[in-house]
Design an enzyme around this catalytic site. Structure first.
Site, PDB file in Angstrom:
ATOM      1  N   ARG A 160       0.838  -1.214   0.000  1.00 42.33           N
ATOM      2  CA  ARG A 160       0.000   0.000   0.000  1.00 42.33           C
ATOM      3  C   ARG A 160       0.865   1.253   0.000  1.00 42.33           C
ATOM      4  O   ARG A 160       0.546   2.239  -0.682  1.00 42.33           O
ATOM      5  CB  ARG A 160      -0.959  -0.001   1.187  1.00 42.33           C
ATOM      6  N   ARG A 190       9.943  18.708  -8.398  1.00 46.18           N
ATOM      7  CA  ARG A 190      11.184  18.384  -9.125  1.00 46.18           C
ATOM      8  C   ARG A 190      12.420  18.896  -8.396  1.00 46.18           C
ATOM      9  O   ARG A 190      13.530  18.458  -8.638  1.00 46.18           O
ATOM     10  CB  ARG A 190      11.143  18.996 -10.539  1.00 46.18           C
ATOM     11  N   LYS A 199      -2.684   7.077   1.151  1.00 45.18           N
ATOM     12  CA  LYS A 199      -2.362   7.354   2.554  1.00 45.18           C
ATOM     13  C   LYS A 199      -1.254   8.396   2.561  1.00 45.18           C
ATOM     14  O   LYS A 199      -0.066   8.076   2.733  1.00 45.18           O
ATOM     15  CB  LYS A 199      -1.953   6.055   3.263  1.00 45.18           C
ATOM     16  N   GLU A 246     -15.974   6.804   5.965  1.00 47.57           N
ATOM     17  CA  GLU A 246     -15.169   6.108   6.975  1.00 47.57           C
ATOM     18  C   GLU A 246     -15.066   7.032   8.178  1.00 47.57           C
ATOM     19  O   GLU A 246     -15.737   8.066   8.223  1.00 47.57           O
ATOM     20  CB  GLU A 246     -13.775   5.781   6.421  1.00 47.57           C
TER      21      GLU A 246
HETATM   22  N1  PXG Z   1      -9.016   5.175   7.438  1.00 48.42           N
HETATM   23  C1  PXG Z   1      -8.080   6.120   7.632  1.00 48.42           C
HETATM   24  C2  PXG Z   1      -8.357   7.489   7.153  1.00 48.42           C
HETATM   25  C3  PXG Z   1      -6.874   5.806   8.274  1.00 48.42           C
HETATM   26  O1  PXG Z   1      -5.962   6.758   8.435  1.00 48.42           O
HETATM   27  C4  PXG Z   1      -7.662   3.531   8.512  1.00 48.42           C
HETATM   28  C5  PXG Z   1      -8.826   3.911   7.852  1.00 48.42           C
HETATM   29  C6  PXG Z   1      -7.475   2.092   8.879  1.00 48.42           C
HETATM   30  O2  PXG Z   1      -6.555   1.489   8.008  1.00 48.42           O
HETATM   31  P1  PXG Z   1      -5.634   0.265   8.466  1.00 48.42           P
HETATM   32  O3  PXG Z   1      -4.825  -0.064   7.268  1.00 48.42           O
HETATM   33  O4  PXG Z   1      -4.788   0.754   9.612  1.00 48.42           O
HETATM   34  O5  PXG Z   1      -6.542  -0.819   8.865  1.00 48.42           O
HETATM   35  C7  PXG Z   1      -6.669   4.495   8.757  1.00 48.42           C
HETATM   36  C8  PXG Z   1      -5.461   4.108   9.540  1.00 48.42           C
HETATM   37  C9  PXG Z   1      -0.916   6.939  12.560  1.00 48.42           C
HETATM   38  C10 PXG Z   1      -2.334   6.747  12.167  1.00 48.42           C
HETATM   39  O6  PXG Z   1      -0.593   7.931  13.191  1.00 48.42           O
HETATM   40  C11 PXG Z   1      -2.701   5.908  11.122  1.00 48.42           C
HETATM   41  C12 PXG Z   1      -4.028   5.785  10.752  1.00 48.42           C
HETATM   42  C13 PXG Z   1      -4.971   6.477  11.431  1.00 48.42           C
HETATM   43  C14 PXG Z   1      -4.597   7.301  12.464  1.00 48.42           C
HETATM   44  C15 PXG Z   1      -3.283   7.455  12.853  1.00 48.42           C
HETATM   45  O7  PXG Z   1      -0.069   6.097  12.237  1.00 48.42           O
HETATM   46  N2  PXG Z   1      -4.381   4.991   9.654  1.00 48.42           N
END
Ligand code: PXG
Length: 290
Positions: free
Chosen positions: A50, A103, A149, A182
């Site tokens: 990802r 760039r 992400k 979400e």
């Molecule tokens: N939606 C969003 C917007 C996220 O950021 C998830 C769903 C769940 O995805 P996963 O792959 O973890 O099942 C996320 C998760 C951090 C942090 O600081 C990361 C997330 C959310 C909040 C904080 O690392 N990602």
């Protein structure tokens, strides 16, 4: 604590990056949050895939191969002698000039933090979480696709502020046309008549690794599942609601916008999936020795 920074393991205090880094100046970069359970890095390959897909989507050329990225993650965990950890992997566009032009950034910055993570209090996993609907809408996929992400989390942070102002920890984000997308850092699922549903990611949601794991678990236990565009009313009237994410894992939701979900308790399906998920975290990942 040692932090991986551009190929070196450096002390936390010395792990600094330039104020000209475009990750900081413009949120130009990508990241992953990964969990490690008892020396098993949960779904590491899926997270790395990802990360590279997100990088590709913003035309950021990764400075190292996936295999070397995996090595770097393991090296950092070992250097900190960690068995259980939260791994934050960040790749920015790198140091450039003022002005957007990517760039000007010749070399991406790569850093890996391995640390502990604070969870929601345990009682929420038993009693369920109360959440609200944010007034902040999820980014339009045609403007900044939530499937990327990226380091641009202001959209989510504004919704998180909506939650905090309402005295809760998490908020549902709707699309511009009021479909459930979400939450600020978690995907959302509903259960109705024994059937599991979650919004398709192309409405504007991250394709969560935990989301995909839960879909797999539903299949395993013979529970019908489908992706469905959901309006808020369908979530309010669901039998059960739960959230999924690397940090949160699976957490039941029992109140949304002050409305009670189901009978106000986590129900039967959510705890069942939580149990199955726990088993999965002991099986599915990349193992390393300290
Ligand atoms: N939606 C969003 C917007 C996220 O950021 C998830 C769903 C769940 O995805 P996963 O792959 O973890 O099942 C996320 C998760 C951090 C942090 O600081 C990361 C997330 C959310 C909040 C904080 O690392 N990602």
């Amino acid at each position: 604590m040692l932090v991986y920074l551009n190929g070196k393991l450096v002390d936390k205090e010395k792990a600094t990056i330039s104020v000209f880094d475009h990750g900081l100046l413009y949120g130009d970069g990508v990241f992953e949050g990964i969990r490690c359970y008892d020396r098993l890095i949960f779904k590491l390959n899926e997270h790395i895939d990802r990360l590279y897909r997100s990088a590709d989507a913003i035309e950021l050329k990764m400075p190292m191969t996936k295999a070397n990225m995996i090595k770097a993650v393991i090296e950092t965990l070992k250097a900190n002698a960690l068995q259980d950890a939260y791994i934050r992997l960040v790749v920015t566009r790198g140091q450039g000039d003022l002005g957007l032009d990517p760039r000007k950034c010749k070399t991406p910055t790569v850093f890996i933090i391995t640390d502990k993570i604070s969870l929601y209090p345990k009682e929420f996993y038993q009693k369920g979480l109360e959440i609200i609907t944010a007034k902040t809408k999820r980014n339009l996929a045609a403007a900044l696709d939530p499937r990327i992400k990226s380091l641009n989390y202001l959209n989510n942070i504004l919704a998180k502020i909506d939650a905090i102002k309402s005295g809760v920890e998490e908020a549902i984000m709707l699309t511009y046309n009021d479909y459930v997308a979400e939450c600020t850092g978690d995907n959302i699922f509903i259960v109705r008549d024994g059937r599991l549903m979650t919004p398709p990611t192309d409405v504007g949601a991250l394709e969560g690794i935990t989301r995909n794991a839960v879909i797999g678990l539903a299949k395993k236990i013979g529970m019908p599942f489908r992706e469905k565009m959901l309006k808020l009313e369908e979530v309010y009237s669901a039998d059960e609601v739960f959230l999924t994410g690397t940090a949160a894992e699976i957490i039941p939701v029992t109140k949304i916008d002050k409305r009670r979900i189901g009978d106000g308790k986590p129900g039967e399906t959510t705890p069942r999936l939580m149990e199955e998920f726990k088993i999965l975290t002991k099986l599915d990942g990349v193992k390393y020795a300290l």
